[in-house]
Scaffold this active site. Structure first.
Site, PDB file in Angstrom:
ATOM      1  CG  HIS A  57      62.581  48.940  69.048  1.00 23.71           C
ATOM      2  ND1 HIS A  57      62.460  50.297  68.892  1.00 23.71           N
ATOM      3  CD2 HIS A  57      63.708  48.741  69.781  1.00 23.71           C
ATOM      4  CE1 HIS A  57      63.496  50.896  69.479  1.00 23.71           C
ATOM      5  NE2 HIS A  57      64.258  49.973  70.034  1.00 23.71           N
ATOM      6  CG  HIS A 219      66.457  54.008  70.435  1.00 26.84           C
ATOM      7  ND1 HIS A 219      67.360  53.761  69.428  1.00 26.84           N
ATOM      8  CD2 HIS A 219      66.133  52.812  70.959  1.00 26.84           C
ATOM      9  CE1 HIS A 219      67.584  52.445  69.375  1.00 26.84           C
ATOM     10  NE2 HIS A 219      66.844  51.857  70.280  1.00 26.84           N
TER      11      HIS A 219
END
Lengths: 331, 331
Positions: A57, A219
């Protein structure tokens, strides 16, 4: 898979090593716990703020370590919660007389790791509290979550509590501020493509050449629905409407607006999206007074973007305005 | 094509509008000339520094407008040189008693536009000089260039002359500094994927699922050769060796190292690449004292990266260390 990757198992350690080599004056790297912390270490004059999450991320959260932001971050492998002992050891290493604040995006795996680490740290006499972030309006529960997911709005919690911590705010005060910011922050994202985790070597899910995933998780978790690609203004409307309706944001509100790239979308497109969102909000009497366009919380190489709104009050605006340094050089 | 794009013809104006809306206090937008300039306008106390180029390379150059960097930028359409009159009008609008410095990456179309604009501005009594940047070692001549191409190393020229201009340096002095920085800056890039220009709607060139283009240009121009994908360390070596050999950089040199993402490659991968480059240079006795990892000069959504080295001396290092503000909010 075409990527800057050697052995996929070493992807996260190699990224962290690179980050530390690039920032020897400001960052410290402790390989045993995937720990990136300020080179200056903890200070008893301020609460230590720590975030952990899965990797993939970036810049969240290892590149959000710096003055006015995080004190340390301890990520897990790509899209995996950090092991409990990473969080526990990081908490102990960054222990401060003023206490430790753990920030956690709301995913079940992360909550488990942080809950256990908090319990063990408390047993060791560390004054530690945990704050959960759950800004994603897309879905109520999802693949990896009970309750809403924490996504890019996390940035605003870090920034606000980070600024307050530098001013010497107490642990209880930081929890109050963080909970307030989280309570007025709303996000939704969409994917134009899937992402490819290094260890998988192929796209995480299938998305047709003309399809998008609306409300996607960071995700690659499914969102609200699939749809056909539409022009940018419509893509923005698809994100803006549920975000505005959720709090709800209303005429007269002053807001921060973030268009966050998910990793594979260039900043040129993000500004196209920003312009329309800004104008749509203005038309509703919602004034954008702070803007954030770029990558803050990505999903590896996923093309797409998320839109975040934060309703400002004087306190939040002042904290967002405070100076901050980040753990990577920009200019 | 799945992008944040409305009418492809409006892609650049909509991007610029978004940029201006996001930065009302610092940037001014003049739609007639695709002009993004500092809101404060020109000052007779400093040389005005202006860059134009094709769009699609953001943050270069419209997002490099700010204190310590550019005074104004006037891009053309995606991958197209700015029309001569954009450069001419921008030069007149940002005229200063201390003069105007035009920065141009070495592409034939850009040179033509800037040469004509300079001539016309001189005829109008503007004290204007032009500086060409050609840091790309990949090819001698290429699709759009006689001589070497100007690519991401451009950033260092902007940063150095930008800092010197704030200190009040003369136009002649800025040309000297800019030429010096350009003369010690070398770059090479590689593409993992093609990019998709909005107006074309499909990838600009074909690259196999396991193929890379070594020495690619920032408009997708062919480079030195095609090859099969290899692990990250080998990709970095493919870029580093010709860059080091070209100047050449030698043991004892102090350098700035930039790993620049081309638009579709996430920052996590760029740090993996950075770590290996840093270590390889250290092994050769070349000390990296300044590091830059992120997106500085992109090629729309192309996956890939370029590597830039700058040989530092005290003057260049001091100018790179000077404070700078950029035309877009980061934290």
């Amino acid at each position: 898979m075409k990527k800057f990757v050697n052995d996929p198992k070493q992807f996260v350690p190699e990224m962290l090593k690179g980050l530390a080599l690039a920032n020897p004056d400001t960052l410290k790297y402790v390989p045993e716990y995937n720990l990136i912390g300020r080179a200056s270490g903890p200070s008893d004059d301020k609460v230590s703020i720590i975030q952990g999450s899965g990797s993939g991320h970036e810049p969240a959260h290892v590149m959000a370590v710096g003055k006015g932001m995080l004190d340390a971050a301890c990520p897990g492998d790509v899209f995996s919660a950090p092991p409990m002992d990473y969080v526990y050891e990081t908490t102990k290493l960054w222990n401060s007389a003023k206490g430790v604040l753990l920030l956690v995006n709301n995913y079940t795996g992360d909550r488990m790791a942080f809950d256990m680490a908090q319990e063990m740290s408390l047993a060791d006499g560390v004054n530690v509290k945990t704050l959960f972030i759950d800004d994603d309006v897309a879905v109520q529960d999802s693949t990896w979550t009970v309750g809403r997911r924490g996504v890019a709005g996390n940035f605003f919690v870090i920034k606000a509590v980070g600024a307050a911590a530098e001013e010497g705010a107490s642990l209880e005060e930081l929890v109050r501020i963080g909970e307030k910011v989280n309570s007025v922050t709303r996000t939704m994202g969409l994917a134009l493509t899937a992402c490819t985790p290094p260890a998988k070597g192929e796209p995480l899910f299938d998305l047709g050449d003309d399809e998008i995933e609306i409300g996607v998780g960071i995700h690659g978790e499914p969102g609200r629905r699939r749809a056909k690609i539409v022009p940018s203004d419509e893509l923005v409307d698809i994100l803006l409407e549920p975000v505005v309706a959720d709090l709800p944001f209303q005429s007269g509100d002053r807001v921060a607006l973030m268009i966050n790239g998910l990793g594979g979308t260039p900043i040129s497109e993000l500004y196209v999206a920003y312009g329309h969102a800004h104008e749509q909000l203005a038309a509703q009497g919602i004034e954008v007074v702070k803007s954030y366009v770029g990558e803050y919380c990505t999903s590896l190489d996923m093309a797409g973007a998320s839109l975040t709104l934060v309703r400002l009050d004087d306190e939040i605006e002042r904290l967002l305005d405070a100076p901050a340094e980040i753990g990577y050089r920009v200019f």
